[in-house]
Design an enzyme around this catalytic site. Structure first.
Site, short mmCIF file in Angstrom:
data_model
loop_
_atom_site.label_atom_id
_atom_site.label_comp_id
_atom_site.label_asym_id
_atom_site.label_seq_id
_atom_site.Cartn_x
_atom_site.Cartn_y
_atom_site.Cartn_z
N LEU A 8 7.70 9.02 -0.37
CA LEU A 8 7.35 7.71 0.18
C LEU A 8 6.26 7.08 -0.70
O LEU A 8 5.18 7.64 -0.86
CB LEU A 8 6.86 7.83 1.62
CG LEU A 8 7.80 8.56 2.59
CD1 LEU A 8 7.31 8.39 4.03
CD2 LEU A 8 9.23 8.05 2.46
N GLY A 11 4.04 1.83 0.17
CA GLY A 11 2.82 1.21 0.72
C GLY A 11 2.12 0.33 -0.29
O GLY A 11 2.29 0.47 -1.51
N ARG A 15 -6.43 -1.12 -0.22
CA ARG A 15 -7.84 -0.73 -0.42
C ARG A 15 -8.16 -0.23 -1.82
O ARG A 15 -9.29 0.12 -2.12
CB ARG A 15 -8.24 0.30 0.64
CG ARG A 15 -8.50 -0.35 1.99
CD ARG A 15 -8.64 0.68 3.09
NE ARG A 15 -7.36 1.32 3.39
CZ ARG A 15 -7.25 2.47 4.06
NH1 ARG A 15 -8.33 3.11 4.45
NH2 ARG A 15 -6.05 2.97 4.31
N THR A 83 6.89 4.99 8.37
CA THR A 83 7.38 6.15 7.60
C THR A 83 8.82 6.52 7.99
O THR A 83 9.60 6.93 7.13
CB THR A 83 6.46 7.36 7.83
OG1 THR A 83 6.27 7.55 9.24
CG2 THR A 83 5.10 7.17 7.18
N ASN A 171 -1.40 16.09 11.40
CA ASN A 171 -0.18 16.04 10.60
C ASN A 171 -0.56 15.59 9.19
O ASN A 171 -1.14 14.53 9.00
CB ASN A 171 0.77 15.01 11.24
CG ASN A 171 1.96 14.69 10.35
OD1 ASN A 171 2.42 15.54 9.58
ND2 ASN A 171 2.47 13.47 10.46
N ALA A 382 -21.43 11.80 -50.30
CA ALA A 382 -21.83 10.93 -49.19
C ALA A 382 -21.47 9.48 -49.49
O ALA A 382 -21.63 9.01 -50.62
CB ALA A 382 -23.32 11.06 -48.97
C1 UD1 Z 1 1.09 9.01 8.48
C2 UD1 Z 1 1.59 9.82 9.67
C3 UD1 Z 1 0.40 10.55 10.30
C4 UD1 Z 1 -0.27 11.43 9.28
C5 UD1 Z 1 -0.69 10.59 8.07
C6 UD1 Z 1 -1.20 11.47 6.98
C7 UD1 Z 1 3.46 8.61 10.63
C8 UD1 Z 1 3.89 7.68 11.69
N1 UD1 Z 1 2.16 8.91 10.62
O1 UD1 Z 1 0.17 8.04 8.92
O2 UD1 Z 1 0.84 11.34 11.39
O3 UD1 Z 1 -1.41 12.05 9.85
O4 UD1 Z 1 0.46 9.89 7.55
O5 UD1 Z 1 -1.72 10.67 5.95
O6 UD1 Z 1 4.25 9.08 9.84
N2 UD1 Z 1 4.98 4.42 3.58
C9 UD1 Z 1 6.13 3.84 3.10
N3 UD1 Z 1 6.75 2.91 3.88
C10 UD1 Z 1 6.29 2.55 5.09
C11 UD1 Z 1 5.12 3.17 5.57
C12 UD1 Z 1 4.48 4.11 4.80
O7 UD1 Z 1 6.60 4.13 2.01
O8 UD1 Z 1 6.92 1.71 5.72
C13 UD1 Z 1 4.31 5.43 2.75
C14 UD1 Z 1 2.93 5.01 2.30
O9 UD1 Z 1 3.00 4.38 1.04
C15 UD1 Z 1 2.17 6.31 2.24
C16 UD1 Z 1 2.86 7.16 3.31
O10 UD1 Z 1 4.11 6.57 3.54
O11 UD1 Z 1 2.36 6.96 1.02
C17 UD1 Z 1 2.07 7.24 4.59
O12 UD1 Z 1 1.80 5.98 5.06
P1 UD1 Z 1 0.39 5.64 5.72
O13 UD1 Z 1 0.46 4.26 6.23
O14 UD1 Z 1 -0.68 5.99 4.80
O15 UD1 Z 1 0.32 6.72 6.89
P2 UD1 Z 1 0.25 6.51 8.41
O16 UD1 Z 1 1.53 5.93 8.89
O17 UD1 Z 1 -1.01 5.88 8.74
#
Ligand code: UD1
Ligand code: CA
Length: 457
Positions: A8, A11, A15, A83, A171, A382
């Site tokens: 994945l 995102g 930040r 996710t 997680n 030199a």
């Molecule tokens: C997610 C988990 C959470 C875990 C945390 C660890 C879910 C719902 N939650 O949190 O339980 O503790 O990761 O860091 O899964 N991404 C995509 N597409 C999307 C959303 C996210 O590709 O639509 C990717 C982001 O780029 C990132 C990763 O998935 O690499 C996690 O996304 P992020 O938003 O950081 O995590 P949370 O959903 O907050």
């Protein structure tokens, strides 16, 4: 059973405050995402499905230029709906019999060993979660266990009750599944939660509801599951990564003056009894032979350093190949295409480029040697400069064995100096010098006897 990996990486990385996609930000000299792809390759993933969205063209462009061995399937997630939604975009191209691991492009240090164990667990139960017990669970999904310690759900921080928020097992986000069952579970997740997203983590409760067992694997290494959301986290993770490499080198027999002051940004091969002083940076791919000593503040980029070489403080070497027992620096700059024979010496404030310098030859002070071929046992005084560039074209300088070049000589290329020739100091050499000749090319000295200095009026 064969394994696919879904990474994945869709995102936005808000930040990071960067024009560059977050997953391309380097850690230890290569993009975070490359570390993840390497981990996937290390467990023999058959295909890596890369889910990208924001700035996906830039990510793709990078991997077009830096291809990886494992086949990549590019999956576009246009809107970041969670996710679960991200994984939904990828699963149609994963066959049901496979085990599929879900990794994050911004969790770069995940270890193949953990992935291997997680895969084994998913092969047994159909679903496995990598968890971590932490003092700082804020913002993360909590692992909910029943009274028999079985994992029954993952609850996101924003959906958690105050009691659930006190749970310290989180997680990591890294999960493994049987692909066929994952597809069924994904079909029943909804956006009925605090964030209105498709949570991949909902598959846990769904699997339990089906009467299944969810395996957990707890890691004790928080670096391997540390995600990067801003540049402070990236810097912290970089330090951990570097300390880990320094420790590994030290345990492998390298003298590391200070494991906190060494940066290795790429693969290295080291011989026995190598010594690395403080603030050394090894970038790209480097090889150091036996008994090599690297002084403080030295930067090596893609170099091959032979046995017994000594690189003194503050030298910068890029694309250089050194035979054995060469001495470099302090304050030397060796540019790409520099090749040194055994026992060659390059001293302070000397720059070399695209030049071979033969065994036992010395360029000890304040010189520029570019596009030159210097044979054995040559002494370059030199301040000698090879004038290799007329503003349009570059030309070669050839210096045969046993030549002595006096200080402050300009060698105007193309020019060649025959074997055993001598050049008088301060010469501007514009034509070839035959073997064993002395060439002097400067104004003759004139002395005026009894010269009276002017006096003040
Ligand atoms: C997610 C988990 C959470 C875990 C945390 C660890 C879910 C719902 N939650 O949190 O339980 O503790 O990761 O860091 O899964 N991404 C995509 N597409 C999307 C959303 C996210 O590709 O639509 C990717 C982001 O780029 C990132 C990763 O998935 O690499 C996690 O996304 P992020 O938003 O950081 O995590 P949370 O959903 O907050
Ligand atoms: Ca995150």
């Amino acid at each position: 059973m064969s394994t696919d990996v879904i990474v994945l990486a869709a995102g936005k990385g808000t930040r990071m405050y960067s024009d560059q996609p977050k997953v391309l930000h380097p850690l230890g000299g290569k993009p975070m995402l490359s570390h993840v792809l390497d981990a996937a390759a290390a467990i023999d993933a058959e295909t890596i499905h890369l889910v990208t969205g924001f700035q996906s063209a830039q990510v793709r462009e990078y991997f077009d230029k830096h291809p990886v061995a494992t086949p990549l399937n590019w999956v576009e997630q246009r809107e970041q709906l969670g996710t679960g939604h991200a994984v939904m975009q990828a699963v149609p191209s994963v066959s049901d019999d496979k085990t599929v691991l879900v990794l994050y492009g911004d969790v770069p240090l995940i270890s193949p060993a953990s992935l291997q164990q997680l895969r084994d667990k998913a092969e047994a139960t159909g679903i496995a979660v990598l968890t971590l017990v932490t003092d700082n669970p804020a913002g993360l999904g909590r692992i909910i266990r029943d009274d028999q310690d079985r994992i029954v759900a993952i609850v996101e921080e924003k959906d958690a009750t105050p009691e659930q928020k006190r749970i310290t097992e989180i997680n990591t986000g890294i999960m493994a599944f049987n692909a066929g069952r994952l597809k069924t579970w994904l079909a029943s997740i909804t956006t009925a939660n605090a964030q209105g997203e498709y949570y991949l983590t909902d598959t846990v409760a769904i699997a339990c509801g089906d009467g299944g067992t969810v395996s957990g694997l707890q890691t004790f290494d928080d670096d391997e599951v540390q995600g990067v959301n801003n540049r402070l986290q990236l810097a912290d993770l970089e330090r951990s990564y570097q300390r880990r490499q320094a420790r590994q080198l030290a345990l492998q027999g390298v003298t590391v003056s200070d494991p906190a002051r060494l940066d290795i940004r790429g693969p290295i091969t080291v011989g026995r009894d190598v010594m690395l002083d403080v603030n050394v940076i090894l970038q790209g791919s480097n090889r150091l032979g036996d008994r090599v000593t690297i002084g403080p503040n030295v930067i090596l980029i893609d170099c091959d350093i032979g046995d017994d070489c000594v690189i003194l403080a503050n030298s910068h070497l890029e694309g250089a190949r050194l035979s054995s027992a060469c001495t470099i620096g302090p304050f030397a700059r060796l540019r790409p295409g520099t090749e040194l024979g055994a026992h060659a010496k390059i001293g302070n404030f000397v720059e070399t480029k695209k030049s071979t310098i033969g065994a036992g030859s010395k360029v000890n002070h304040l010189s520029y040697i570019g596009d030159a071929s210097v044979a054995e046992n040559v002494n370059i005084g030199a301040g000698t400069i090879t004038c290799n560039y007329d503003g349009v074209n570059k030309y070669k300088t050839t210096i045969e064995a046993d030549v002595f070049v006096g200080s402050n000589t300009a060698l105007v290329a193309p020019v060649s100096i025959g074997r055993n020739a001598t050049i008088g100091a301060g010469s501007v050499i514009t034509s070839n010098v035959p073997e064993s000749d002395l060439a002097v090319a400067r104004g003759r000295q004139k002395n005026i006897r009894g010269w009276k200095r002017p006096v003040k009026k």
